[in-house]
Scaffold this active site. Structure first.
Site, PDB file in Angstrom:
ATOM      1  N   MET A  26      -1.491  -8.516  -2.393  1.00  0.00           N
ATOM      2  CA  MET A  26      -0.124  -8.489  -1.868  1.00  0.00           C
ATOM      3  C   MET A  26      -0.143  -8.216  -0.362  1.00  0.00           C
ATOM      4  O   MET A  26       0.884  -7.856   0.232  1.00  0.00           O
ATOM      5  CB  MET A  26       0.717  -7.441  -2.601  1.00  0.00           C
ATOM      6  CG  MET A  26       0.879  -7.785  -4.088  1.00  0.00           C
ATOM      7  SD  MET A  26       2.311  -7.031  -4.842  1.00  0.00           S
ATOM      8  CE  MET A  26       1.969  -5.305  -4.587  1.00  0.00           C
ATOM      9  N   HIS A  30      -6.689  -3.670   3.454  1.00  0.00           N
ATOM     10  CA  HIS A  30      -7.525  -2.545   3.883  1.00  0.00           C
ATOM     11  C   HIS A  30      -8.957  -2.833   3.441  1.00  0.00           C
ATOM     12  O   HIS A  30      -9.236  -3.893   2.841  1.00  0.00           O
ATOM     13  CB  HIS A  30      -7.005  -1.217   3.317  1.00  0.00           C
ATOM     14  CG  HIS A  30      -6.754  -1.247   1.840  1.00  0.00           C
ATOM     15  ND1 HIS A  30      -7.769  -1.388   0.918  1.00  0.00           N
ATOM     16  CD2 HIS A  30      -5.608  -1.170   1.114  1.00  0.00           C
ATOM     17  CE1 HIS A  30      -7.259  -1.374  -0.295  1.00  0.00           C
ATOM     18  NE2 HIS A  30      -5.952  -1.270  -0.210  1.00  0.00           N
ATOM     19  N   HIS A  33      -9.624  -4.222  -0.080  1.00  0.00           N
ATOM     20  CA  HIS A  33      -9.427  -5.665  -0.277  1.00  0.00           C
ATOM     21  C   HIS A  33     -10.600  -6.457   0.310  1.00  0.00           C
ATOM     22  O   HIS A  33     -11.089  -7.406  -0.301  1.00  0.00           O
ATOM     23  CB  HIS A  33      -8.154  -6.126   0.440  1.00  0.00           C
ATOM     24  CG  HIS A  33      -6.880  -5.551  -0.094  1.00  0.00           C
ATOM     25  ND1 HIS A  33      -6.083  -4.702   0.639  1.00  0.00           N
ATOM     26  CD2 HIS A  33      -6.246  -5.712  -1.280  1.00  0.00           C
ATOM     27  CE1 HIS A  33      -5.020  -4.373  -0.061  1.00  0.00           C
ATOM     28  NE2 HIS A  33      -5.088  -4.965  -1.232  1.00  0.00           N
ATOM     29  N   ASP A  73      -1.935  -9.512  11.024  1.00  0.00           N
ATOM     30  CA  ASP A  73      -3.077  -8.605  11.025  1.00  0.00           C
ATOM     31  C   ASP A  73      -4.007  -8.895   9.835  1.00  0.00           C
ATOM     32  O   ASP A  73      -5.234  -8.843   9.963  1.00  0.00           O
ATOM     33  CB  ASP A  73      -2.566  -7.152  10.988  1.00  0.00           C
ATOM     34  CG  ASP A  73      -3.713  -6.168  11.106  1.00  0.00           C
ATOM     35  OD1 ASP A  73      -4.494  -6.299  12.064  1.00  0.00           O
ATOM     36  OD2 ASP A  73      -3.856  -5.298  10.211  1.00  0.00           O
ATOM     37  N   ASP A  74      -3.416  -9.218   8.684  1.00  0.00           N
ATOM     38  CA  ASP A  74      -4.224  -9.538   7.492  1.00  0.00           C
ATOM     39  C   ASP A  74      -5.137 -10.736   7.770  1.00  0.00           C
ATOM     40  O   ASP A  74      -6.312 -10.739   7.379  1.00  0.00           O
ATOM     41  CB  ASP A  74      -3.320  -9.860   6.296  1.00  0.00           C
ATOM     42  CG  ASP A  74      -2.539  -8.651   5.800  1.00  0.00           C
ATOM     43  OD1 ASP A  74      -2.886  -7.517   6.183  1.00  0.00           O
ATOM     44  OD2 ASP A  74      -1.578  -8.849   5.036  1.00  0.00           O
ATOM     45  N   GLN A  77      -8.082  -9.810   9.875  1.00  0.00           N
ATOM     46  CA  GLN A  77      -9.099  -9.103   9.081  1.00  0.00           C
ATOM     47  C   GLN A  77      -9.860 -10.069   8.175  1.00  0.00           C
ATOM     48  O   GLN A  77     -11.073  -9.943   7.999  1.00  0.00           O
ATOM     49  CB  GLN A  77      -8.443  -8.025   8.221  1.00  0.00           C
ATOM     50  CG  GLN A  77      -7.860  -6.873   9.016  1.00  0.00           C
ATOM     51  CD  GLN A  77      -7.622  -5.681   8.107  1.00  0.00           C
ATOM     52  OE1 GLN A  77      -8.562  -5.114   7.538  1.00  0.00           O
ATOM     53  NE2 GLN A  77      -6.370  -5.300   7.939  1.00  0.00           N
ATOM     54  N   LYS A 145      -9.587  -0.113  -9.198  1.00  0.00           N
ATOM     55  CA  LYS A 145      -8.565   0.888  -8.871  1.00  0.00           C
ATOM     56  C   LYS A 145      -7.340   0.666  -9.741  1.00  0.00           C
ATOM     57  O   LYS A 145      -6.707   1.619 -10.187  1.00  0.00           O
ATOM     58  CB  LYS A 145      -8.179   0.797  -7.393  1.00  0.00           C
ATOM     59  CG  LYS A 145      -7.471   2.016  -6.895  1.00  0.00           C
ATOM     60  CD  LYS A 145      -6.473   1.703  -5.820  1.00  0.00           C
ATOM     61  CE  LYS A 145      -5.182   1.279  -6.400  1.00  0.00           C
ATOM     62  NZ  LYS A 145      -4.107   1.076  -5.444  1.00  0.00           N
ATOM     63  N   SER A 181      -5.349   2.346  -0.584  1.00  0.00           N
ATOM     64  CA  SER A 181      -4.180   1.658  -1.133  1.00  0.00           C
ATOM     65  C   SER A 181      -3.217   1.349  -0.012  1.00  0.00           C
ATOM     66  O   SER A 181      -3.072   2.146   0.927  1.00  0.00           O
ATOM     67  CB  SER A 181      -3.489   2.551  -2.172  1.00  0.00           C
ATOM     68  OG  SER A 181      -2.193   2.044  -2.463  1.00  0.00           O
ATOM     69  N   SER A 182      -2.551   0.204  -0.118  1.00  0.00           N
ATOM     70  CA  SER A 182      -1.531  -0.127   0.881  1.00  0.00           C
ATOM     71  C   SER A 182      -0.449   0.947   0.900  1.00  0.00           C
ATOM     72  O   SER A 182       0.171   1.198   1.928  1.00  0.00           O
ATOM     73  CB  SER A 182      -0.908  -1.484   0.559  1.00  0.00           C
ATOM     74  OG  SER A 182      -1.915  -2.465   0.506  1.00  0.00           O
ATOM     75  N   ARG A 183      -0.196   1.572  -0.238  1.00  0.00           N
ATOM     76  CA  ARG A 183       0.870   2.579  -0.318  1.00  0.00           C
ATOM     77  C   ARG A 183       0.484   3.891   0.366  1.00  0.00           C
ATOM     78  O   ARG A 183       1.362   4.732   0.600  1.00  0.00           O
ATOM     79  CB  ARG A 183       1.271   2.828  -1.778  1.00  0.00           C
ATOM     80  CG  ARG A 183       1.984   1.626  -2.391  1.00  0.00           C
ATOM     81  CD  ARG A 183       2.607   1.926  -3.741  1.00  0.00           C
ATOM     82  NE  ARG A 183       3.514   0.879  -4.158  1.00  0.00           N
ATOM     83  CZ  ARG A 183       3.195  -0.140  -4.978  1.00  0.00           C
ATOM     84  NH1 ARG A 183       1.972  -0.237  -5.467  1.00  0.00           N
ATOM     85  NH2 ARG A 183       4.095  -1.048  -5.298  1.00  0.00           N
TER      86      ARG A 183
END
Ligand code: AMP
Length: 276
Positions: A26, A30, A33, A73-74, A77, A145, A181-183
């Site tokens: 999604m 980070h 991923h 940004d994704d 990366q 995870k 985690s993105s969260r």
């Protein structure tokens, strides 16, 4: 690296590829991923990362609107990590019509995260099946995870006889043990300092089980109380068997300890596998 937004263009780009490794995400990528993309690259010459925040898997009171969207940004990366293709469809490409045909993942969707997040796993299984149809990968990599999600995807692939090899990658963690985690980006400085406690609590349970504790419900109750005392709001912290995530008994040997708890407004999950 190609950044592609439509299924038609993706199909054209992939037509000559013989072996495709796929990492659905999604976005707001980070290291966790990117670790999955490196694993995919070990299995296939062409790696595809999809980036799509899937409305179907969010409940009405969940964080769909505020979920971080960082495509630029994704892509930087992904390019640095050696990804071949980023597939970033918009909602009208993914859902040109309301998705009336959905995947029912069976009983596993109603336990653990499925209790706090009704409909979540149906949304996940549906979008993953759609993505599998779009990308048509030979290999797909998911992170442990999201352990229950791995089980749902395993059921999807097995029960629909999809010709896709699944790889379940280990959880990537910060140095203090917090699962990436993105969260985590939602956490305040104080909450971020507290957050590794969830993993620490799971490890304390593992130590107790290794030391001979088999009264799992006592162990779970003590861990819930410990988290509550530190200001967490736990949904569950529980000892399950790996096969179907049903409650473990003293006879089970392949265990997984899973936890989900809210810290402020952020819901964190984690798990640790244990073989006795
Ligand atoms: P998400 O973008 O959160 O939907 O996650 C996309 C994929 O990355 C899923 O297969 C997740 O399980 C995986 N993933 C997310 N965080 C981690 C992590 N810390 N370690 C390993 N895999 C992860």
């Amino acid at each position: 690296m190609d950044v592609i937004h439509t299924v038609a263009e993706l199909r054209r780009r992939l037509a000559a590829e013989r072996r495709v490794g796929f990492v659905p995400t999604m976005g707001n990528l980070h290291t966790g991923h990117l670790d999955l993309t490196r694993i995919a690259a070990r299995h296939a010459a062409c790696t595809v990362v999809s980036i799509f925040v899937n409305r179907l898997q969010f409940g009405p009171s969940e964080d769909f609107d505020r979920y971080p969207r960082t495509l630029g940004d994704d892509c930087v990366q992904c390019e640095a990590a050696g990804v071949s293709i980023v597939f970033a469809p918009d909602e009208s490409e993914m859902y040109p019509a309301p998705q009336s045909c959905t995947v029912d993942p069976g009983p596993i969707q109603h336990i653990l995260d499925g209790v706090a997040r009704p409909g979540h796993f149906r949304g996940v299984a549906t979008v993953v099946l759609k993505l599998f149809g779009m990308v048509q990968p030979q290999v797909a990599v998911f992170g442990r995870k999201d352990y229950q999600q791995c089980k749902v995807i395993e059921g999807l692939v097995t029960q629909f006889s999809l010709p896709i090899e699944l790889v379940f990658a280990p959880t990537s963690r910060a140095d203090d043990g917090l699962a990436l985690s993105s969260r985590n980006g939602y956490l305040s400085v104080t909450e971020r300092a507290e957050a590794p406690w969830l993993n620490a609590e799971l490890r304390r349970m593992v130590d107790a089980i290794r030391a001979g504790q088999r009264e799992y419900s006592q162990l779970e109750a003590a861990s819930v109380a410990a988290l509550v005392a530190r200001g967490w709001q736990p949904d569950y912290i529980t000892v399950r068997r790996q096969s179907d995530l049903e409650p473990a008994t003293a006879a089970d040997r392949s265990l997984v300890l899973l936890a989900a708890a809210r810290l402020g407004s952020t819901r964190l999950i984690d798990n640790v596998e244990l073989s006795l």
